[in-house]
Every structure is written in structure tokens, then in C-alpha cells.
Design a protein around this motif. Structure first.
Motif, PDB file in Angstrom:
ATOM      1  N   GLY A  44       0.565  -1.035  -0.371  1.00 53.28           N
ATOM      2  CA  GLY A  44       0.505   0.113   0.073  1.00 53.28           C
ATOM      3  C   GLY A  44       0.661   1.089   0.022  1.00 53.28           C
ATOM      4  N   LYS A  45       0.778   2.288   1.094  1.00 51.13           N
ATOM      5  CA  LYS A  45       1.816   3.320   0.699  1.00 51.13           C
ATOM      6  C   LYS A  45       2.880   2.550   1.606  1.00 51.13           C
ATOM      7  N   LYS A  46       2.669   1.760   2.172  1.00 52.91           N
ATOM      8  CA  LYS A  46       3.920   1.557   2.901  1.00 52.91           C
ATOM      9  C   LYS A  46       5.052   0.992   2.569  1.00 52.91           C
ATOM     10  N   VAL A  47       6.565   1.334   2.565  1.00 61.29           N
ATOM     11  CA  VAL A  47       7.426   0.939   1.848  1.00 61.29           C
ATOM     12  C   VAL A  47       8.254  -0.087   2.683  1.00 61.29           C
ATOM     13  N   GLY A  48       8.327  -1.219   2.090  1.00 63.36           N
ATOM     14  CA  GLY A  48       9.292  -2.434   2.466  1.00 63.36           C
ATOM     15  C   GLY A  48      10.338  -2.115   2.342  1.00 63.36           C
ATOM     16  N   LEU A  49      10.924  -2.511   1.270  1.00 58.40           N
ATOM     17  CA  LEU A  49      12.272  -1.566   0.835  1.00 58.40           C
ATOM     18  C   LEU A  49      11.963  -0.560  -0.863  1.00 58.40           C
ATOM     19  N   ASP A  50      12.980   0.035  -0.726  1.00 52.73           N
ATOM     20  CA  ASP A  50      13.650   1.581  -1.145  1.00 52.73           C
ATOM     21  C   ASP A  50      14.775   1.062  -2.526  1.00 52.73           C
ATOM     22  N   ASN A  51      14.204   0.646  -3.210  1.00 48.49           N
ATOM     23  CA  ASN A  51      15.445   0.591  -4.282  1.00 48.49           C
ATOM     24  C   ASN A  51      17.025  -0.146  -4.034  1.00 48.49           C
ATOM     25  N   VAL A  52      16.370  -1.436  -3.495  1.00 46.93           N
ATOM     26  CA  VAL A  52      17.800  -1.865  -2.761  1.00 46.93           C
ATOM     27  C   VAL A  52      19.438  -2.490  -3.827  1.00 46.93           C
TER      28      VAL A  52
ATOM     29  N   ASN B  71      13.369  -3.237  13.831  1.00 44.62           N
ATOM     30  CA  ASN B  71      11.975  -3.880  13.345  1.00 44.62           C
ATOM     31  C   ASN B  71      10.959  -3.059  12.673  1.00 44.62           C
ATOM     32  N   GLY B  72      11.191  -3.812  11.285  1.00 44.38           N
ATOM     33  CA  GLY B  72      10.428  -2.191  10.272  1.00 44.38           C
ATOM     34  C   GLY B  72      11.432  -2.117   9.259  1.00 44.38           C
ATOM     35  N   ALA B  73      12.941  -2.445   9.843  1.00 40.45           N
ATOM     36  CA  ALA B  73      13.788  -1.338   8.910  1.00 40.45           C
ATOM     37  C   ALA B  73      13.771  -2.508   7.631  1.00 40.45           C
ATOM     38  N   GLY B  74      12.999  -3.665   7.277  1.00 38.63           N
ATOM     39  CA  GLY B  74      12.978  -4.132   6.017  1.00 38.63           C
ATOM     40  C   GLY B  74      13.219  -5.833   5.710  1.00 38.63           C
ATOM     41  N   LYS B  75      13.927  -5.845   6.643  1.00 35.35           N
ATOM     42  CA  LYS B  75      14.619  -7.301   6.974  1.00 35.35           C
ATOM     43  C   LYS B  75      13.703  -8.332   6.182  1.00 35.35           C
TER      44      LYS B  75
ATOM     45  N   LEU C  61      23.246  -3.332   6.564  1.00 32.22           N
ATOM     46  CA  LEU C  61      22.540  -2.552   7.508  1.00 32.22           C
ATOM     47  C   LEU C  61      21.207  -2.195   6.766  1.00 32.22           C
ATOM     48  N   LEU C  62      20.157  -2.360   7.131  1.00 33.14           N
ATOM     49  CA  LEU C  62      18.618  -1.943   6.343  1.00 33.14           C
ATOM     50  C   LEU C  62      18.391  -1.117   7.873  1.00 33.14           C
ATOM     51  N   LYS C  63      17.468   0.533   7.040  1.00 31.78           N
ATOM     52  CA  LYS C  63      17.097   1.370   7.920  1.00 31.78           C
ATOM     53  C   LYS C  63      15.576   2.238   7.012  1.00 31.78           C
ATOM     54  N   GLU C  64      14.990   1.104   7.193  1.00 31.75           N
ATOM     55  CA  GLU C  64      13.264   2.473   6.527  1.00 31.75           C
ATOM     56  C   GLU C  64      13.305   1.270   5.548  1.00 31.75           C
ATOM     57  N   GLY C  65      14.009   0.351   4.685  1.00 35.38           N
ATOM     58  CA  GLY C  65      13.966  -0.392   3.744  1.00 35.38           C
ATOM     59  C   GLY C  65      15.116   0.082   2.833  1.00 35.38           C
ATOM     60  N   GLN C  66      16.150   0.655   3.217  1.00 34.57           N
ATOM     61  CA  GLN C  66      17.419   0.942   2.304  1.00 34.57           C
ATOM     62  C   GLN C  66      18.342   0.968   3.144  1.00 34.57           C
ATOM     63  N   VAL C  67      19.235   0.359   1.996  1.00 33.56           N
ATOM     64  CA  VAL C  67      21.053  -0.391   2.524  1.00 33.56           C
ATOM     65  C   VAL C  67      21.486   1.093   3.177  1.00 33.56           C
ATOM     66  N   VAL C  68      21.952   1.126   4.657  1.00 31.86           N
ATOM     67  CA  VAL C  68      22.691   2.307   4.765  1.00 31.86           C
ATOM     68  C   VAL C  68      24.079   2.213   4.720  1.00 31.86           C
TER      69      VAL C  68
END
Length: 245
Positions: free
Chosen positions: A12-20, A35-39, A202-209
Motif C-alpha cells: 500500500g503506502k508503506k515501503v518495505g524496500l526502497d531501491n535496494v 524492527n520494520g527496517a525491511g529485513k 545494515l537496513l534502515k527504513e527499507g534502504q541499505v545504509v
């Protein structure tokens, strides 16, 4: 070789992974994030339990979506403790999983003995799973994940809820089975991966940091260990990790 190319997954409007994008070769990778990082999204994409909205995942330059059974034979997945049949013995459970994986009947008994030996569960193999300790259940989950000698092993919080001794045993077992394979070890407990991983993702908010060896990441962030890297990126540790310090 596993290549993840510009993967995006939304709910929906929630992003699980963003251009990883990631490139994984043989070795143990720690997948870290709160929790919720996209793992979980990443693991479900790798095990074909989800399909990406954009991007592709390649195994030796082949898109896994088109590989079907060929790819599934290459993958072993140990989810968090769930889906176990408490009335089954460990051996019966492994036999059932072997049949789902398409392992030939003539090879099943020998393969079950191999994985039981690998996780040191031979003596408990004929006992009901419902009577197993948490660590024994985790070892049986790891055993089913390595049935058929998969080349990609995905482990979702394999040490969650275990006492310190069991966590150490599981970590050591993961290090043993990882030779010549790609192992993705997802956790939010920093100490569980620090001693056995080749690289950390390291994942944060659906992105690889960040992604790299602990040594290189320590240099990058000007710190001395993985715990400090985690705190630098995420602003602190989860409650479970604090309790282990």
C-alpha cells in the motif's frame, strides 16, 4: 553469486524496500536493522514468498523468477519458530520437509542423518518436537533448511529467545555449515553476528545504509566495534540487545 538489483517492494503506502541493490558472494552476511527496517521483506523476496514491485534478483546471472524448482532447490530457509508440528518427531518432520523439497526417497534417510549430525540432534530425533527446548527447535529448523545441501541459506532470527549457551551453540553451528555457501543471518541482536560474519548489511527504513566488513565499517564510522556502528546508525539498541550487555 546472488545479485539484488534495484529492488522495491511496497505494501500500500508503506515501503518495505526502497531501491535496494546488493551483491553477495560466498560467505556469511549479517542482516541488521531494527524492527520494520525491511529485513523480513528482503528474506521473503529471496525465498520467493513475495514478488518485488520493481527490480530483479539474479542467481548466477539468471532471474530467479524464471528458475522455478531449480532455484528452490538452491535455497534453504529457516523462519522464526513457527509452523513446527509438535506431534511429529524431529525425524518425521525432516522427512516431510525432504519430500516437499523433492529429495529422492532413496536419498532421504541418508540426508536426514547428515543434517541431524550437522546440528547434533541424532539422540533427540525420534522424540516429539513439542517436547524440545527452544534451542532444539531452532536446530531442527536449521537442519530442515540445509536439507539437500542448498547454496543459499536464509536464517530469520535463528537465536531469538534462546539462553546465552544455546545462542553460542547456534552461532557456532551456522559458522560450520556456511563453508562454500551464501548465508544470510537476519537479526536485531548485534552480538549474535559479530564473530561469525564476513560482511554486514545494515537496513534502515527499507534502504541499505551500509554494507561491508566490520573492520571497514568501523573505519568508515570512526568507531571500534559493531555495537557502536549499530548505535551510530540507528541511535541505540533494541531492548533485547540491551538485556544481553
Amino acid at each position: 553469486m546472488l545479485e539484488i538489483k534495484s529492488i522495491t517492494k511496497t505494501y500500500g503506502k508503506k515501503v518495505g524496500l526502497d531501491n535496494v541493490s546488493l551483491y553477495l558472494e560466498k560467505g556469511v552476511y549479517g542482516l541488521l536493522g531494527p524492527n520494520g527496517a525491511g529485513k523480513s521483506t528482503l528474506m521473503n523476496l529471496l525465498t520467493l514468498n513475495l514478488q518485488a514491485d520493481k527490480g530483479e534478483i539474479l542467481w548466477n546471472e539468471k532471474n530467479i523468477k524464471g528458475m522455478g524448482r531449480e532455484y528452490r532447490k538452491l535455497v534453504g530457509y529457516a523462519p522464526q519458530q513457527q509452523g513446527l508440528y509438535d506431534s511429529f518427531s524431529g525425524r518425521r518432520f525432516l522427512g516431510y520437509m525432504a519430500s516437499l523439497k523433492g529429495i529422492k526417497k532413496a536419498e532421504t534417510a541418508q540426508e536426514i542423518e547428515r543434517v541431524l549430525t550437522c546440528v547434533n540432534m541424532q539422540d533427540a530425533a525420534d522424540r516429539a518436537i513439542g517436547g524440545y527446548s527452544g534451542g532444539m527447535k531452532q536446530r531442527i529448523l536449521i537442519a530442515q533448511a540445509i536439507l539437500g545441501n542448498p547454496q543459499l541459506i536464509v536464517l530469520d532470527e535463528p537465536t531469538a529467545g534462546l539462553d546465552p549457551k544455546e545462542r553460542i551453540r547456534i552461532r557456532e553451528k551456522i559458522a560450520e555449515i556456511a563453508e562454500g555457501k551464501i548465508v544470510l543471518f537476519s537479526t536485531h541482536i548485534v552480538s549474535d553476528v559479530e564473530k561469525i560474519v564476513n560482511k554486514v548489511i545494515l537496513l534502515k527504513e527499507g534502504q541499505v545504509v551500509s554494507c561491508g566488513t566490520i573492520e571497514n565499517l568501523c573505519v568508515q564510522y570512526g568507531v571500534s566495534n559493531l555495537e557502536q556502528i549499530y548505535m551510530h546508525i540507528f541511535g541505540g539498541l533494541d531492548d533485547d540487545e540491551i538485556n544481553l550487555l
